[in-house]
Design a protein around this motif. Structure first.
Motif, mmCIF file in Angstrom:
data_model
loop_
_atom_site.group_PDB
_atom_site.id
_atom_site.type_symbol
_atom_site.label_atom_id
_atom_site.label_comp_id
_atom_site.label_asym_id
_atom_site.label_seq_id
_atom_site.Cartn_x
_atom_site.Cartn_y
_atom_site.Cartn_z
ATOM 1 N N PRO A 42 -2.604 -5.738 4.984
ATOM 2 C CA PRO A 42 -1.706 -5.267 3.918
ATOM 3 C C PRO A 42 -0.628 -6.269 3.521
ATOM 4 O O PRO A 42 -0.057 -6.156 2.430
ATOM 5 C CB PRO A 42 -1.050 -4.012 4.539
ATOM 6 C CG PRO A 42 -1.905 -3.634 5.698
ATOM 7 C CD PRO A 42 -2.484 -4.914 6.204
ATOM 8 N N PHE A 43 -0.299 -7.237 4.378
ATOM 9 C CA PHE A 43 0.878 -8.065 4.136
ATOM 10 C C PHE A 43 0.789 -8.868 2.843
ATOM 11 O O PHE A 43 1.775 -8.967 2.104
ATOM 12 C CB PHE A 43 1.119 -9.004 5.318
ATOM 13 C CG PHE A 43 1.774 -8.335 6.489
ATOM 14 C CD1 PHE A 43 3.017 -7.749 6.365
ATOM 15 C CD2 PHE A 43 1.140 -8.275 7.718
ATOM 16 C CE1 PHE A 43 3.629 -7.127 7.437
ATOM 17 C CE2 PHE A 43 1.736 -7.654 8.799
ATOM 18 C CZ PHE A 43 2.982 -7.070 8.668
ATOM 19 N N TYR A 48 -10.458 0.693 0.755
ATOM 20 C CA TYR A 48 -9.210 -0.010 0.428
ATOM 21 C C TYR A 48 -7.998 0.668 1.055
ATOM 22 O O TYR A 48 -7.110 0.002 1.608
ATOM 23 C CB TYR A 48 -9.050 -0.073 -1.094
ATOM 24 C CG TYR A 48 -7.749 -0.692 -1.527
ATOM 25 C CD1 TYR A 48 -7.577 -2.075 -1.512
ATOM 26 C CD2 TYR A 48 -6.665 0.104 -1.937
ATOM 27 C CE1 TYR A 48 -6.365 -2.659 -1.897
ATOM 28 C CE2 TYR A 48 -5.463 -0.468 -2.323
ATOM 29 C CZ TYR A 48 -5.322 -1.845 -2.297
ATOM 30 O OH TYR A 48 -4.130 -2.420 -2.671
ATOM 31 N N GLU A 49 -7.939 1.985 0.988
ATOM 32 C CA GLU A 49 -6.768 2.683 1.518
ATOM 33 C C GLU A 49 -6.627 2.483 3.016
ATOM 34 O O GLU A 49 -5.519 2.264 3.518
ATOM 35 C CB GLU A 49 -6.860 4.177 1.184
ATOM 36 C CG GLU A 49 -6.714 4.478 -0.312
ATOM 37 C CD GLU A 49 -6.681 5.962 -0.603
ATOM 38 O OE1 GLU A 49 -6.764 6.748 0.383
ATOM 39 O OE2 GLU A 49 -6.582 6.325 -1.763
ATOM 40 N N ASN A 65 -3.779 -0.746 7.793
ATOM 41 C CA ASN A 65 -4.047 -1.417 9.078
ATOM 42 C C ASN A 65 -3.108 -2.608 9.263
ATOM 43 O O ASN A 65 -3.337 -3.696 8.733
ATOM 44 C CB ASN A 65 -5.511 -1.877 9.116
ATOM 45 C CG ASN A 65 -5.943 -2.294 10.507
ATOM 46 O OD1 ASN A 65 -5.167 -2.870 11.273
ATOM 47 N ND2 ASN A 65 -7.197 -2.015 10.837
ATOM 48 N N PHE A 66 -2.040 -2.399 10.052
ATOM 49 C CA PHE A 66 -1.092 -3.480 10.327
ATOM 50 C C PHE A 66 -1.345 -4.118 11.688
ATOM 51 O O PHE A 66 -0.534 -4.930 12.152
ATOM 52 C CB PHE A 66 0.341 -2.958 10.267
ATOM 53 C CG PHE A 66 0.829 -2.704 8.868
ATOM 54 C CD1 PHE A 66 1.362 -3.723 8.102
ATOM 55 C CD2 PHE A 66 0.729 -1.438 8.309
ATOM 56 C CE1 PHE A 66 1.800 -3.489 6.808
ATOM 57 C CE2 PHE A 66 1.166 -1.184 7.022
ATOM 58 C CZ PHE A 66 1.707 -2.219 6.258
ATOM 59 N N ASN A 124 -4.881 -8.464 12.872
ATOM 60 C CA ASN A 124 -4.378 -9.757 12.391
ATOM 61 C C ASN A 124 -5.520 -10.769 12.320
ATOM 62 O O ASN A 124 -5.628 -11.662 13.157
ATOM 63 C CB ASN A 124 -3.271 -10.248 13.318
ATOM 64 C CG ASN A 124 -2.061 -9.351 13.278
ATOM 65 O OD1 ASN A 124 -1.355 -9.281 12.278
ATOM 66 N ND2 ASN A 124 -1.821 -8.627 14.366
ATOM 67 N N ASN A 125 -6.346 -10.619 11.307
ATOM 68 C CA ASN A 125 -7.535 -11.456 11.141
ATOM 69 C C ASN A 125 -7.559 -12.197 9.802
ATOM 70 O O ASN A 125 -8.557 -12.852 9.494
ATOM 71 C CB ASN A 125 -8.802 -10.590 11.246
ATOM 72 C CG ASN A 125 -8.977 -9.989 12.626
ATOM 73 O OD1 ASN A 125 -8.866 -10.692 13.626
ATOM 74 N ND2 ASN A 125 -9.222 -8.690 12.689
ATOM 75 N N PHE A 126 -6.488 -12.128 9.026
ATOM 76 C CA PHE A 126 -6.516 -12.642 7.664
ATOM 77 C C PHE A 126 -5.552 -13.826 7.505
ATOM 78 O O PHE A 126 -4.348 -13.698 7.750
ATOM 79 C CB PHE A 126 -6.123 -11.542 6.669
ATOM 80 C CG PHE A 126 -7.116 -10.417 6.596
ATOM 81 C CD1 PHE A 126 -7.998 -10.325 5.526
ATOM 82 C CD2 PHE A 126 -7.188 -9.459 7.595
ATOM 83 C CE1 PHE A 126 -8.929 -9.303 5.458
ATOM 84 C CE2 PHE A 126 -8.112 -8.433 7.537
ATOM 85 C CZ PHE A 126 -8.999 -8.350 6.467
#
Length: 778
Positions: free
Chosen positions: A51-52, A184-185, A190-191, A194-196
Motif C-alpha cells: 500500500p505504501f 486490490y482491496e 497488507n502492510f 514487504n516484497n515491493f
C-alpha cells in the motif's frame, strides 16, 4: 599508468550506476526500517509493503509526481516447446516507464501494463523465445506456483544497461499479483508483506528532508496502533534514497539485487594512486641521481644566458613528452588487457577516447598530472645547478637533496608494505570465512524449489525419494542456510513465571521433520521435532542459543518446556539448537525460532551421499521432469551459495594481490636503478677498500645497509597505516580474523628480502670487480 587506467575504467563504471535515467536526480527508492523498544534499528529493508507506494503519491501530491512498485519473483515461462525458469521477472505498475528511462523499441509502454495480461520483454528475451519472429502480440504462459496465466507481449524494450541497481528481463501487469493477494482491496490492506521495491519521482525543487519529516505522521495515519499501545512511528519508519547512490551506499537487509560498496571504490582508487606515486617517485629519484650527467649542459646554458624558468620549462616539457609516450603505451596495454580485466570484474568495460570525451579529458589530465608530479622536483633540482661549480667540476649534490631522495624511497616501501599487509589480511579473512566451522553441515546439500504437489504429498513422496541409495535425507523449509533471515513476528515468552512481551527480533524458519538431520544441526537441550508427536505441528518450537540469551533464560535447559507465543501460534519450547551461521559471516548469529507449519514452504533440501552426487542429481532430474514437466530443473548447492556471498571479498583479495605485486615490482625497479647508480659512483672507493683487504661480504654489507635502513623506516611507518586500514575493512564482518604482529613481521620480511636481493645483486657485482679495473673507470 596502464594499471591506473584499468582501475579508472572500473571505478567510473561503478560510479555511473542509474545515472543514465533522464530524471535520475529526482528518483528515490524508499526503504523501511523497524525499531525495538529502545529505538534501535533491528531490521532495515529495501522493500515496502504494497500500500505504501499509492498512499505516498496520494498523500503528498505536491512533493511526489509519481510512485511505482516492482515485485521480483522467479517464474516459469512457456512458449510453445520452450520452457525456462526466469529470475528477472518483475511485476510493475503501469507508470514505471514514466519514472525510468529505458528505451522501448516497439509498443506503448505506458499502456502495455494497463492490460491484465500485459507483458513487456527485453530485446534479448524476444530473441530467446521468438527468434527472428515479431514478438508483438504473441502469447506466453506464465506460471507462479499454482497460478498459470496467458500473457501477451505488448511492448519490447532494449536490454536494461548493466550499470543499473536491478535488471529486469520482463515487466508484467500487477493484476497477477493482486489475484495472488486476493484482489486490490486486500492488497491495499497488507502492510506486512514487504516484497515491493518502491520508487518515488519527486517534483522539481522538493526538500527531501522536509518530506521525510512528514513520514511519521503519514505512518500514524495509515497504520494501526499496536496491541501494546505503541504508535506506528515508534516502531517503523520510511527513508528516501537517491537512486544514483543505491549501488554503492545501500546494503540493507533486503535489496532487489546485491549492491557494491563505496569502500571498494576508495580501495581501488587508492591502489591506482599508490602505483602512480611509486612510479613518479622512481622517476624523481633516478632523474636526480643521474643529475651529474646533465650538470655540464645546465652550466653551459646558464653561462649563455638561459634563465632558470626556461630550464624548468625545458625539463618539465621533456618529462611530459616522456609521460605522453608512456601513456600511449599504457593505452595499448589497456586495450590488450581489457577483455580479461572486464571478465574478472564482471563488467563490460570499454575505452574509446573519441566517442567518450570524458575519457579523453581523463587521459590528458593523467598525462599532465603525472608529468608535473614526476618532473617538478627534478626540474627545480637540475635548473638550480651553479655554473661556476659545475664548470670547475666541484659541484656536489647537497645533503638536503640526498635526504629528500631517501624520503621518497621510504615512501615507496611504505606503500608497498601496506599493500603486502593488505594482501595477507584479506587472504587470511577469506580463508577464515571458507574454513570456519559454521555449526551445520553445508556440504552435500542441494536445494530445489518446493512446488505445491510436493508439499501436499510430502510424506508419500519423501519416502519415495529416500529409497534412492544416494539420498540420505530431505526436508522442506521456508528458508535454508545461506539465505537471509527476513521473517519475524511479535514474541511473548515465559520469563520468571510470567508471560512477557519480548523487545527482540526472533527470526522464524518454517521447516518439516528431518530439517535438522538434513543440515546436521545439533540439538543441545530437549529434543528435535518428532513425527509421532502430533502437537509438534501446532505447538512446538525449536530455538537457538542466541534466542535463549535474547529472551533472558539462564540456560538452554531452562528454556525447554517454557511457554512461547510467536505471532498467532501458542506453544512451548521443546528443544534448543546449538548456534550456527544461517547467514554469511557479515552478519552476527540471529536469535531464531523453528516451527512445523502446513504452509509457507518454498524450498526442499536433499542431503546426498559423498561421491554419489551425479547419480543423485540424475535421479532428481528424472523425477522432477516426470512430476513437473513444465518446470525446469534448477537447483543450487548450499556450500556454493555460501561461498558466493564472499565473491566481492575474493575480488578485492585478487586485486590487492595483482596490484600489490605490481607496486612491489615498480619499487624494486626503482631501487635497482638507485643501487646501480650508487654503486657506480663508489667504484673507485670499492677498489681502494679491496686493495686494503676488505672482503666481498663487507663490501656488499657496506653498499646495502643504507638502502635496508630506508626499507626498515618504511616498515615502521607502514605498520599504523596498514593496521588502521585493515581493521576498518574487517569491521564489515561480524566474525573476522585478528591482525597479529606476525602479519606485519612477514610483510616486513618480504619487503626486506626483496630489497636485499635487489641491492645485493648490484653490490656483489661491484665487490667482485678487479681493483685495477675500478681505477680505470671514468
Amino acid at each position: 599508468m596502464g594499471a591506473s587506467l584499468l582501475i579508472f575504467l572500473f571505478v567510473q563504471h561503478e560510479l555511473s550506476y542509474d545515472t543514465y535515467h533522464e530524471k535520475s536526480e529526482r528518483i528515490y527508492r524508499i526503504s523501511r526500517s523497524f525499531f525495538n523498544q529502545s529505538g534501535e534499528v533491528n531490521l532495515h529493508l529495501g522493500h515496502l509493503a504494497p500500500p505504501f507506494g499509492p498512499l505516498l503519491k496520494e498523500d503528498f501530491p505536491q512533493e511526489i509526481e509519481d510512485a511505482v512498485r516492482v515485485m521480483n519473483t522467479t517464474l516459469v515461462i512457456k512458449e510453445e516447446d520452450k520452457i525456462f525458469g526466469e529470475e528477472r521477472f518483475y511485476f510493475a505498475d503501469p507508470e514505471i516507464f514514466k519514472v525510468f528511462s529505458w528505451k522501448v523499441l516497439d509498443g506503448n509502454p505506458e499502456e502495455a501494463l494497463t492490460f491484465p495480461d500485459g507483458i513487456i520483454i527485453s530485446q534479448s528475451m524476444a530473441q530467446k523465445y521468438f527468434g527472428d519472429k515479431d514478438p508483438m502480440g504473441r502469447m506466453v504462459e506464465v506460471k507462479a506456483g499454482p497460478l498459470a496465466v496467458m500473457m501477451q507481449v505488448r511492448a519490447v524494450m532494449e536490454d536494461i544497461p548493466e550499470n543499473s541497481h536491478f535488471i529486469a528481463d520482463f515487466f508484467g501487469s500487477m493484476e497477477m499479483v493482486m489475484a495472488y493477494y486476493g484482489g486490490y482491496e486486500e492488497l491495499m490492506k497488507n502492510f506486512g508483506s514487504n516484497n515491493f521495491g518502491t520508487y518515488a519521482l519527486l517534483r522539481e525543487g522538493v526538500d527531501i528532508a522536509g518530506l521525510e519529516a512528514q513520514i511519521p505522521g503519514f505512518l500514524n495515519k495509515h497504520l494501526q496502533v499496536g496491541s501494546d499501545g505503541m504508535t506506528p512511528s515508534t516502531w517503523n519508519n520510511l527513508h528516501f534514497w537517491p537512486i544514483e547512490s543505491l549501488h554503492l551506499y545501500s546494503n540493507l537487509d533486503s535489496e532487489l539485487e546485491p549492491n557494491s560498496s563505496i569502500e571498494y571504490i576508495y580501495t581501488y582508487s587508492a591502489i591506482a594512486i599508490f602505483i602512480l606515486l611509486i612510479a613518479c617517485v622512481n622517476f624523481m629519484n633516478l632523474a636526480t641521481a643521474r643529475s651529474s650527467k646533465r650538470a655540464l649542459e645546465v652550466g653551459l646554458r646558464k653561462v649563455l644566458g638561459a634563465e632558470k624558468q626556461l630550464l624548468v620549462g625545458q625539463f618539465m616539457t621533456e618529462t611530459i613528452v616522456m609521460t605522453l609516450f608512456a601513456a600511449l603505451l599504457a593505452l595499448l596495454m589497456v586495450w590488450v588487457a581489457l577483455p580479461a580485466f572486464g571478465g574478472f570484474t564482471g563488467k563490460n568495460l570499454t575505452i574509446n577516447l573519441l566517442e567518450q570525451p570524458s575519457y579523453l579529458l581523463v587521459f590528458v589530465g593523467l598525462v599532465v598530472l603525472v608529468g608535473v608530479i614526476s618532473g617538478s622536483y627534478p626540474s627545480l633540482f637540475l635548473s638550480g645547478f651553479q655554473p661556476v661549480k659545475v664548470l670547475k667540476g666541484t659541484y656536489k649534490i647537497g645533503s638536503m637533496h640526498e635526504k629528500f631522495r631517501s624520503a621518497l624511497v621510504v615512501g615507496q616501501f611504505t606503500i608497498a608494505i601496506v599493500l603486502i599487509v593488505a594482501v595477507l589480511v584479506v587472504t587470511n579473512q577469506l580463508s577464515y570465512m571458507k574454513n570456519k566451522e559454521l555449526g551445520f553441515q553445508q556440504e552435500q546439500v542441494v536445494v530445489l524449489p518446493a512446488y505445491d504437489e510436493l508439499i501436499g504429498n510430502y510424506e508419500r513422496l519423501s519416502q519415495r525419494f529416500l529409497q534412492h541409495p544416494a539420498i540420505e535425507s530431505m526436508a522442506l523449509g521456508s528458508r535454508v542456510p545461506s539465505g537471509r533471515l527476513l521473517d519475524a513476528m511479535e514474541t511473548r515468552a515465559e520469563v520468571g513465571g510470567n508471560l512477557t512481551a519480548m523487545d527482540i527480533r526472533l527470526a522464524d524458519i518454517h521447516v518439516s521433520h528431518g530439517f535438522m538431520e538434513t543440515f546436521g544441526i545439533e540439538v543441545i537441550a530437549g529434543r528435535d521435532f518428532e513425527f509421532l508427536q502430533s502437537s509438534d505441528s501446532t505447538q512446538a518450537f525449536l530455538i537457538n542459543e542466541s534466542a535463549v540469551r535474547a529472551i533472558g533464560w539462564s540456560s538452554a535447559e531452562e528454556a525447554v518446556g517454557k511457554a512461547l507465543h510467536y505471532g498467532p501460534r501458542r506453544g512451548y519450547v521443546v528443544g534448543v539448537l546449538k548456534d550456527f551461521h544461517f547467514e554469511s559471516l557479515h552478519q552476527p548469529i540471529s536469535p531464531m525460532v523453528f516451527m512445523i507449519p502446513d504452509t509457507r514452504f518454498h524450498l526442499v533440501a536433499f542431503r546426498i551421499k559423498q561421491g554419489e552426487e551425479q547419480e543423485a542429481l540424475a535421479y532428481l532430474r528424472e523425477e522432477w521432469t516426470a512430476m513437473k514437466p513444465d518446470f525446469p530443473f534448477n537447483y543450487f548447492s548450499v556450500e556454493d551459495r555460501m561461498n558466493q556471498q564472499y565473491e566481492a571479498e575474493e575480488k578485492v583479495g585478487a586485486v590487492f594481490g595483482y596490484f600489490a605485486g605490481l607496486a612491489i615490482l615498480i619499487s624494486v625497479l626503482g631501487l635497482f636503478g638507485l643501487s646501480a647508480y650508487a654503486t657506480e659512483q663508489r667504484t673507485k672507493e670499492i677498489g681502494i677498500r679491496k686493495v686494503m683487504g676488505a672482503s666481498v661480504g663487507a663490501i656488499v654489507l657496506l653498499l646495502g645497509k643504507d638502502f635496508l635502513k630506508l626499507v626498515l623506516l618504511g616498515f615502521l611507518i607502514a605498520i599504523p597505516i596498514a593496521w588502521y586500514g585493515m581493521n576498518s575493512w574487517l569491521g564489515n564482518f561480524a566474525y573476522s580474523v585478528s591482525i597479529s604482529w606476525g602479519i606485519f613481521v612477514l610483510a616486513g620480511m618480504i619487503a626486506a628480502i626483496i630489497a636485499a636481493l635487489t641491492v645485493s645483486g648490484q653490490s656483489m657485482r661491484a665487490a667482485l670487480i678487479n681493483p685495477v679495473d675500478a681505477f680505470n673507470v671514468n
